[in-house]
Write a protein that holds these residues in place. Structure first.
Motif, PDB file in Angstrom:
ATOM      1  N   ALA A   1     -13.981   9.468   3.854  1.00 40.61           N
ATOM      2  CA  ALA A   1     -14.839   9.401   5.042  1.00 40.61           C
ATOM      3  C   ALA A   1     -14.782  10.711   5.828  1.00 40.61           C
ATOM      4  O   ALA A   1     -15.807  11.189   6.343  1.00 40.61           O
ATOM      5  CB  ALA A   1     -14.409   8.232   5.924  1.00 40.61           C
TER       6      ALA A   1
ATOM      7  N   GLY B   1     -19.638   8.170   6.075  1.00 41.00           N
ATOM      8  CA  GLY B   1     -18.252   8.297   6.487  1.00 41.00           C
ATOM      9  C   GLY B   1     -17.816   7.190   7.429  1.00 41.00           C
ATOM     10  O   GLY B   1     -16.776   6.559   7.227  1.00 41.00           O
TER      11      GLY B   1
ATOM     12  N   ASN C   1     -17.117  13.246   4.358  1.00 42.08           N
ATOM     13  CA  ASN C   1     -18.525  12.985   4.692  1.00 42.08           C
ATOM     14  C   ASN C   1     -18.849  13.424   6.111  1.00 42.08           C
ATOM     15  O   ASN C   1     -19.888  14.057   6.357  1.00 42.08           O
ATOM     16  CB  ASN C   1     -18.849  11.507   4.521  1.00 42.08           C
ATOM     17  CG  ASN C   1     -18.974  11.088   3.070  1.00 42.08           C
ATOM     18  OD1 ASN C   1     -18.553  10.011   2.685  1.00 42.08           O
ATOM     19  ND2 ASN C   1     -19.550  11.941   2.230  1.00 42.08           N
TER      20      ASN C   1
ATOM     21  N   HIS D   1     -17.202  12.851  -1.057  1.00 45.57           N
ATOM     22  CA  HIS D   1     -16.404  11.703  -0.626  1.00 45.57           C
ATOM     23  C   HIS D   1     -15.254  11.454  -1.596  1.00 45.57           C
ATOM     24  O   HIS D   1     -14.087  11.344  -1.183  1.00 45.57           O
ATOM     25  CB  HIS D   1     -17.290  10.461  -0.535  1.00 45.57           C
ATOM     26  CG  HIS D   1     -16.560   9.224  -0.109  1.00 45.57           C
ATOM     27  ND1 HIS D   1     -16.527   8.799   1.201  1.00 45.57           N
ATOM     28  CD2 HIS D   1     -15.831   8.312  -0.809  1.00 45.57           C
ATOM     29  CE1 HIS D   1     -15.799   7.695   1.284  1.00 45.57           C
ATOM     30  NE2 HIS D   1     -15.369   7.377   0.076  1.00 45.57           N
TER      31      HIS D   1
END
Length: 344
Positions: free
Chosen positions: A99, A282, A102, A21
Motif C-alpha cells: 500500500a 493503497g 501505491n 504494489h
C-alpha cells in the motif's frame, strides 16, 4: 481503435501499479530475510516465467492482480525464514509496504503534475462569482481559509474536499483576516448535482495563485496526496451513512472508461486519474477486511497484542470467505459498470 487504445492504457496502468504494489511486499520480505517462492504480476496461467535463486518470477495472463508468495504465509511452517515465523514488526512492514508503494506512486505522479503545470493555487480568496452566497454569509476577499467544519485546510484541494463531502449547503469556516483568526459560522454555498443523484456544495470563489518554489511544490504534493487519502476514507464512510451505495462503486471496466475520458481531455487529466487510482489501491488495501492486506495486518497486530497467534486454520477460513465475498463484489461492480456504459 480509440476504445482499444484506452484498454491498452488501462492494462499498462494496472500492470505498473500492481507491479509496484507487489514489489513493495517482495523487497521488504527479502530485506527481512523472508523466503519468497514466487513474485507474480497478473493472475491465471503463466505467460512467461523464470527461476532465479529461490524465487520464481512470472507474468500471468489476467491483468487483474498479482502476488508475492512467501513461505509460510498461510499456515504453520517450520522454516525459520517463513513469513509466519518472523517477528511481528517485520510482518507488519511487509504487509504495509504494498500500500505504501501505491500511495508513494500517487505522490510522485502528483509531484510531476505540479512541476509541469501552472502556478500553485493558494488558500486565499481572490474574488467571488456574481451573486456568490458565500460572500453574503461572511466570507470576504483576502481571507485565508484555515479550516472547514474543523478540518484543517493546507492547500486549495482541501477547500474543494471540505465542500464536496458535505451536502448541508453551509459550513463553519475559520479564516485568517487582517492577521487575526476569525470564525465564520454557517457560510452558505450554492448546491449542485454530484452525478449520483445527490447534491454537493459548489465553490463560488477563486483563490490567488502563488509562485512555485521547490519546498512549496513538495509540500503541495504531500498535502494533495493526503487529501486523496481522506477522500477515499470519507467516500467509504458515507456509504455506511447512505449517501453513496455499492452501486456507485467502479471496478476495472468503470476505471478504464474514466481513464479513457481523462485521456481524451489532456495528459494532465489522465495522470491525475492515475494518481487517484494509485492512492485508492493503497488505501483500500489497508482496510481491515479479510483477503486484503489490511485484514492480514489486523491478525498480525492482534497476535502482537495477545503474544500468541490466532489459530492459523481459522484465520485461513476467514481469508478464504473474505476472498469469495470480494470476488462476488467485483462481479457485481463490473456488471454495474457495463450497465452504466450501455446506458450512456
Amino acid at each position: 481503435m480509440t476504445a482499444i487504445l484506452y484498454i491498452v492504457i488501462a492494462v499498462i496502468v494496472f500492470g505498473v501499479l500492481i507491479f509496484l504494489h507487489e514489489f513493495g511486499h517482495f523487497f521488504t520480505a527479502k530485506l527481512c530475510g523472508i523466503k519468497v517462492n514466487e513474485f507474480a504480476v497478473g493472475m491465471g496461467p503463466a505467460l512467461f516465467k523464470f527461476q532465479k535463486g529461490e524465487t520464481r518470477y512470472s507474468l500471468r495472463a489476467l491483468p487483474i492482480g498479482g502476488f508475492t508468495a512467501m513461505e509460510g504465509e498461510d499456515g504453520e511452517n517450520n522454516d525459520p525464514r517463513a513469513f509466519v515465523n518472523r517477528p511481528v514488526w517485520q510482518r507488519i512492514i511487509v504487509l504495509v509496504a504494498g500500500a505504501f508503494m501505491n500511495i508513494l506512486t500517487g505522490f510522485v505522479i502528483i509531484l510531476i503534475i505540479i512541476m509541469l503545470t501552472n502556478p500553485i493555487p493558494s488558500t486565499t480568496v481572490a474574488q467571488f462569482a456574481d451573486g456568490a452566497t458565500s460572500s453574503q454569509t461572511g466570507l470576504r476577499a483576502g481571507d485565508r481559509i484555515l479550516s472547514i467544519d474543523g478540518a484543517a485546510v493546507h492547500i486549495n484541494m482541501d477547500i474543494t474536499l471540505g465542500l464536496i463531502t458535505s451536502n448541508k449547503g453551509k459550513v463553519n469556516m475559520q479564516v485568517l483576516r487582517g492577521g487575526k483568526v476569525v470564525d465564520l459560522p454557517a457560510v452558505q454555498f450554492p448546491m449542485t448535482d454530484d452525478g449520483n443523484g445527490g447534491k454537493v456544495m459548489a465553490r463560488d470563489f477563486v483563490v490567488y495563485a502563488q509562485q512555485k518554489t521547490p519546498g512549496r511544490v513538495i509540500s503541495y504534493a504531500f498535502y494533495w496526496t493526503i487529501a486523496m487519502v481522506k477522500l477515499v476514507w470519507v467516500t467509504i464512510l458515507q456509504m455506511f451513512t447512505g449517501r453513496y451505495s455499492v452501486k456507485d462503486l467502479s471496478g476495472p471496466v468503470g476505471v478504464t472508461a474514466a481513464m479513457g475520458q481523462a485521456a481524451s481531455q489532456s495528459p494532465s487529466m489522465l495522470f491525475n486519474v492515475v494518481a487517484m487510482i494509485a492512492v485508492n489501491l493503497g488505501v483500500v488495501n489497508l482496510f481491515p477486511l479479510p483477503a486484503l492486506d489490511g485484514g492480514r495486518l489486523l491478525f498480525v497486530i492482534i497476535e502482537g497484542i495477545r503474544r500468541k497467534p490466532i489459530s492459523r486454520k481459522y484465520e485461513g477460513y476467514v481469508h478464504l470467505i473474505g476472498f469469495a465475498l470480494l470476488m462476488t463484489l467485483m462481479l457485481f461492480v463490473t456488471f454495474n459498470d457495463i450497465v452504466r456504459l450501455i446506458k450512456r
